[in-house]
Design a protein around this motif. Structure first.
Motif, PDB file in Angstrom:
ATOM      1  N   SER A   1      24.515  11.911 -25.821  1.00 26.66           N
ATOM      2  CA  SER A   1      23.505  11.137 -25.097  1.00 26.66           C
ATOM      3  C   SER A   1      22.196  11.921 -25.121  1.00 26.66           C
ATOM      4  O   SER A   1      22.164  13.079 -25.560  1.00 26.66           O
ATOM      5  CB  SER A   1      23.947  10.915 -23.646  1.00 26.66           C
TER       6      SER A   1
ATOM      7  N   GLN B   1      20.207   9.625 -16.622  1.00 29.03           N
ATOM      8  CA  GLN B   1      20.258   8.184 -16.877  1.00 29.03           C
ATOM      9  C   GLN B   1      20.929   7.886 -18.223  1.00 29.03           C
ATOM     10  O   GLN B   1      21.801   7.019 -18.321  1.00 29.03           O
ATOM     11  CB  GLN B   1      18.837   7.611 -16.863  1.00 29.03           C
ATOM     12  N   SER B   2      20.541   8.641 -19.234  1.00 29.53           N
ATOM     13  CA  SER B   2      21.131   8.417 -20.558  1.00 29.53           C
ATOM     14  C   SER B   2      22.630   8.710 -20.536  1.00 29.53           C
ATOM     15  O   SER B   2      23.425   7.986 -21.139  1.00 29.53           O
ATOM     16  CB  SER B   2      20.425   9.280 -21.600  1.00 29.53           C
TER      17      SER B   2
ATOM     18  N   GLU C   1      24.635   8.457 -18.020  1.00 29.75           N
ATOM     19  CA  GLU C   1      25.355   7.417 -17.281  1.00 29.75           C
ATOM     20  C   GLU C   1      25.434   6.110 -18.066  1.00 29.75           C
ATOM     21  O   GLU C   1      26.482   5.463 -18.086  1.00 29.75           O
ATOM     22  CB  GLU C   1      24.704   7.211 -15.907  1.00 29.75           C
ATOM     23  N   THR C   2      24.340   5.731 -18.719  1.00 21.14           N
ATOM     24  CA  THR C   2      24.397   4.477 -19.471  1.00 21.14           C
ATOM     25  C   THR C   2      25.312   4.621 -20.688  1.00 21.14           C
ATOM     26  O   THR C   2      26.054   3.690 -21.028  1.00 21.14           O
ATOM     27  CB  THR C   2      22.990   4.009 -19.930  1.00 21.14           C
ATOM     28  N   THR C   3      25.287   5.808 -21.296  1.00 19.62           N
ATOM     29  CA  THR C   3      26.190   6.031 -22.437  1.00 19.62           C
ATOM     30  C   THR C   3      27.640   5.962 -21.973  1.00 19.62           C
ATOM     31  O   THR C   3      28.500   5.361 -22.639  1.00 19.62           O
ATOM     32  CB  THR C   3      25.895   7.398 -23.107  1.00 19.62           C
TER      33      THR C   3
ATOM     34  N   ALA D   1      28.804   4.360 -19.382  1.00 22.96           N
ATOM     35  CA  ALA D   1      29.126   2.967 -19.051  1.00 22.96           C
ATOM     36  C   ALA D   1      29.432   2.161 -20.319  1.00 22.96           C
ATOM     37  O   ALA D   1      30.365   1.341 -20.358  1.00 22.96           O
ATOM     38  CB  ALA D   1      27.961   2.332 -18.288  1.00 22.96           C
ATOM     39  N   ARG D   2      28.659   2.441 -21.359  1.00 17.79           N
ATOM     40  CA  ARG D   2      28.895   1.734 -22.619  1.00 17.79           C
ATOM     41  C   ARG D   2      30.280   2.063 -23.186  1.00 17.79           C
ATOM     42  O   ARG D   2      31.028   1.174 -23.611  1.00 17.79           O
ATOM     43  CB  ARG D   2      27.796   2.127 -23.625  1.00 17.79           C
TER      44      ARG D   2
ATOM     45  N   GLN E   1      32.928   0.267 -21.286  1.00 16.65           N
ATOM     46  CA  GLN E   1      32.974  -1.145 -21.617  1.00 16.65           C
ATOM     47  C   GLN E   1      33.622  -1.360 -22.991  1.00 16.65           C
ATOM     48  O   GLN E   1      34.456  -2.249 -23.169  1.00 16.65           O
ATOM     49  CB  GLN E   1      31.544  -1.685 -21.629  1.00 16.65           C
TER      50      GLN E   1
END
Lengths: 348, 348
Positions: A146, A151-152, A154-156, A158-159, A162
C-alpha cells in the motif's frame, strides 16, 4: 524529562482495587486463556525462563526472564496469532486471514496461517524495511503493498477482504489475540514459584492485557507493571487521564511500542495494570546490551524494555516496589536488523 | 580449497573401532564425568536444548542445539573450570589458581575461583582485546600482563606460581577440565532421546574429549564429529597423520579454535572422534548469522561452527552420514565484541 512525573500522577490517580475478572467485563477470562493454551500447545515453543546472578545483583531483585524471543517467529505474537487462526471455523479459515500490521504480528500471522495451510494476506506500506518484508515472505505470507499512509493501508486491506473474504485479525484489539498472549503468564507461573511482580512491555496492550488477566486471576496480589518508552508514553498518559490518550507522534528506538491502546485492551490496562514505568531510549539501549552481553539473548530494543524498567531509578527509588522481590520480565521479541554486526564480522 | 580433501584422507585412514573407555587409557572415564556432574551441579546452569523447524529443513535432519552460550561466563568453559577448582583440596585451593589463557577459560576460571573465594591469577598478553580483559575483571580475576609472546606468558606464569604457590590449571590438557566438559554430553543425552550424532567444535580438544568419552561410554554407536575451521585444521591433519600435527600459523575468524591438541586430548580424538569436518570462514559466518536470526542466540563464530558443519556440502553430500538423523550440536560460547551492533542502534 517528564518521565518521572508520570509516576507521581499515577500515585495521585491511584490504582483501581482488583476487581472480579469476567468475560463480560473484559471479553477474556482465565478460561479463555486456558482454552488458548490447549489450542496452541501443539504449535508453540514453551519458552525457557532465564536467570542471571549479575542482573540480580544489578537490580537487587531476583529476575526471571521469560524469553519470548525464542518463540516461533521470534516474538510472543505467534501465541495470539496461532490462537486466532486455530479458533476460526473451517469456512472462515478457508478464505484466509489478513492484517495491515507490518511488524512481528504479520510474520506471526503468516507462520500460523502456514501451519493451518490457509492464505495470509499482509498489507505492507511500500516503504517498509526489507527485514520485515523478508520475515513475512519466509513464512509464505502474501504481501500486498500500500502507500505509506494509514488511509491507503486501510483501503487496501478492505479491498483484500472484499476480494478474498479473508478474515481481518487485528494485532491486539481482539479477544483471541489477548487470550493467546495470556498463555505467557500461565507458563511463567508454572515455571517459577512465588512470582510477585511481572513487568511487560506495553504498546497496543494485547500482551499486557493477556498477562494481567491470567496472572491476576491466578493470584490477585501479583503486581503487573507496564514498561513504556518516554517517547511513546500514551499508556502512562492514558492511565493518568483515566481515558485513552493518543499521541500525535512518537519518538523512540523501541519501534514495536508505538501503537495506541484499543477498546478491548484499555479497560484491562485501566483496571489491572498497577503502574506504567517509562524509560528513555538510553535506558532501553543499555538494557538491550545487557541482554546480549549477559543473557546472550538476541532481543530487539522493544523486547528489552522490561529490564530497562527494573533497572531504572523510577523503579529502584520508589518505595512502592521495595517488596517486589521475585520479578518476571517478559523479553517479548528478538526481530531486528543485525546487518551492522555482520558487516563487522569478517574473516581475516 | 583443501577443506574437502581432508575428508577423503580420513576415509582412507579409517576410524579406530570403538574400544573400551578406561581411566587408565584416557585419564578420564564415565565415572569421573559423573563425579564432575555431581561436583559442579550447585554452580552451573543446566543449559537448554533448542530446536528450530527452519534449521531442521535446511539441514534435512533434526538438530538439537545444546546452548552453552547460556552457561555462566558465557561458555562451556565454566564446567571444566568449576570441576577443576572444586576438586582442589583446601591447601591447594587456598593458594589460588593461575592460567595464561586469555579467552573464555580465563573468565571461567576467575568466576569459579570467585565462587570458592580463592584468588585466580590470569596472565594476559599486553595486547589482548579489552573485552577479554573486562570478562576476567568482571569475575574478580587478578590480571598480570605479559609480553605478547608464548615465552613471556610462560615465564610470567612460572613467576606467579613461584610467588604465590597458585595451582596451574590448563585450559584443556587436564583430566578435571575434560571431565567437567563431558557433563555437557550427560545432560544432552538426558534432555533428548535417541541422539545418534554429536557435532562439537574442536580446538585444544578438551570439550570434544569430554563429550566423546561420556557419549561413547553411554552409547558406543553415537557418532562424534569434530567441526574445525579450514584455517586452523590441525585436528583434521592430526587424524590423517595419526599423530599430533601443529600448524605454524592459523588463519580463521573462529578465534577460539586456534589451539593445538594436547597429550591427553589427542588419544581421545584419535580413538573416539569419528571424523573432523572442516568448514571455511564464510560458512562459519553464515552459521553464526543463522544462530542470531533464527535461534535468537548470541554465539561467537567459534561457537556456531557445529551448525556450519552440518550445513556444509562436506556433511550433506557424504553418504557416511546419511543415517545421522538426530544430531546434537554444541553451541559452545557467546563471548564476542558486539560494539558494531551498539554503534548501529541509536535513539532518534
Amino acid at each position: 524529562m517528564y518521565c518521572h512525573i508520570i509516576r507521581a500522577w499515577i500515585d495521585i490517580v491511584g490504582m483501581e482495587p482488583n476487581s472480579e475478572i469476567t468475560k463480560e467485563k473484559y471479553g477474556v477470562d482465565i478460561s479463555s486463556i486456558r482454552e488458548a493454551q490447549v489450542r496452541i500447545d501443539p504449535y508453540i515453543h514453551k519458552t525457557p525462563v532465564f536467570t542471571s546472578g549479575s542482573l540480580n545483583d544489578m537490580s537487587r531483585r531476583k529476575l526471571f526472564f521469560k524469553c519470548e524471543c525464542f518463540q516461533k517467529g521470534g516474538a510472543f505474537k505467534f501465541r495470539g496469532a496461532c490462537n486466532a487462526i486455530f479458533s476460526l471455523n473451517k469456512d472462515q479459515a478457508d478464505k484466509g486471514v489478513v492484517t495491515h500490521s507490518s511488524g512481528n504480528h504479520a510474520a506471526a500471522l503468516a507462520l500460523a496461517a502456514d501451519l493451518r495451510d490457509i492464505p495470509a494476506y499482509v498489507v505492507i506500506p511500500n516503504n517498509a524495511p526489507n527485514c520485515k518484508i523478508q520475515n513475512v515472505i519466509r513464512y509464505s505470507g502474501q504481501i500486498i503493498y500500500s502507500q505509506p499512509t494509514l488511509q491507503s493501508r486501510e483501503t487496501t486491506t478492505a479491498r483484500i477482504m472484499q476480494e478474498t473474504g479473508a478474515f481481518l485479525i487485528h494485532p491486539y484489539n481482539d479477544v483471541r489475540i489477548i487470550s493467546g498472549q495470556g498463555t505467557i503468564a500461565l507458563e511463567l507461573l508454572e515455571q517459577v514459584q512465588e512470582i510477585d511482580t511481572i513487568i511487560v512491555p506495553i504498546s497496543g496492550g494485547g500482551l499486557i492485557s493477556g498477562v494481567a488477566l491470567a496472572a491476576k486471576s491466578i493470584n490477585p496480589s501479583i503486581q503487573i507493571l507496564a514498561a513504556e518508552p518516554c517517547g511513546a508514553n500514551d499508556a502512562a498518559l492514558s492511565k493518568a487521564a483515566g481515558e485513552i490518550v493518543k499521541l500525535p507522534e512518537t519518538n523512540t528506538i523501541a519501534d514495536g511500542l508505538r501503537a495506541s491502546l484499543g477498546s478491548l485492551t484499555w479497560p484491562v490496562v485501566r483496571d489491572l495494570v498497577d503502574a506504567v514505568i517509562t524509560v528513555d531510549d538510553q535506558e532501553i539501549v543499555e538494557a538491550t546490551k545487557l541482554c546480549y552481553e549477559v543473557l546472550k539473548v538476541v532481543v530487539e530494543p522493544s523486547g528489552a524494555i522490561g529490564l530497562a524498567a527494573v533497572l531504572s531509578d523510577t523503579f529502584q527509588n520508589n518505595p512502592a516496589w521495595k517488596d517486589s522481590n521475585r520479578i518476571g520480565i517478559v523479553l517479548s521479541g528478538g526481530n531486528l536488523d543485525l546487518g551492522a554486526l555482520w558487516d563487522s564480522i569478517r574473516g581475516p
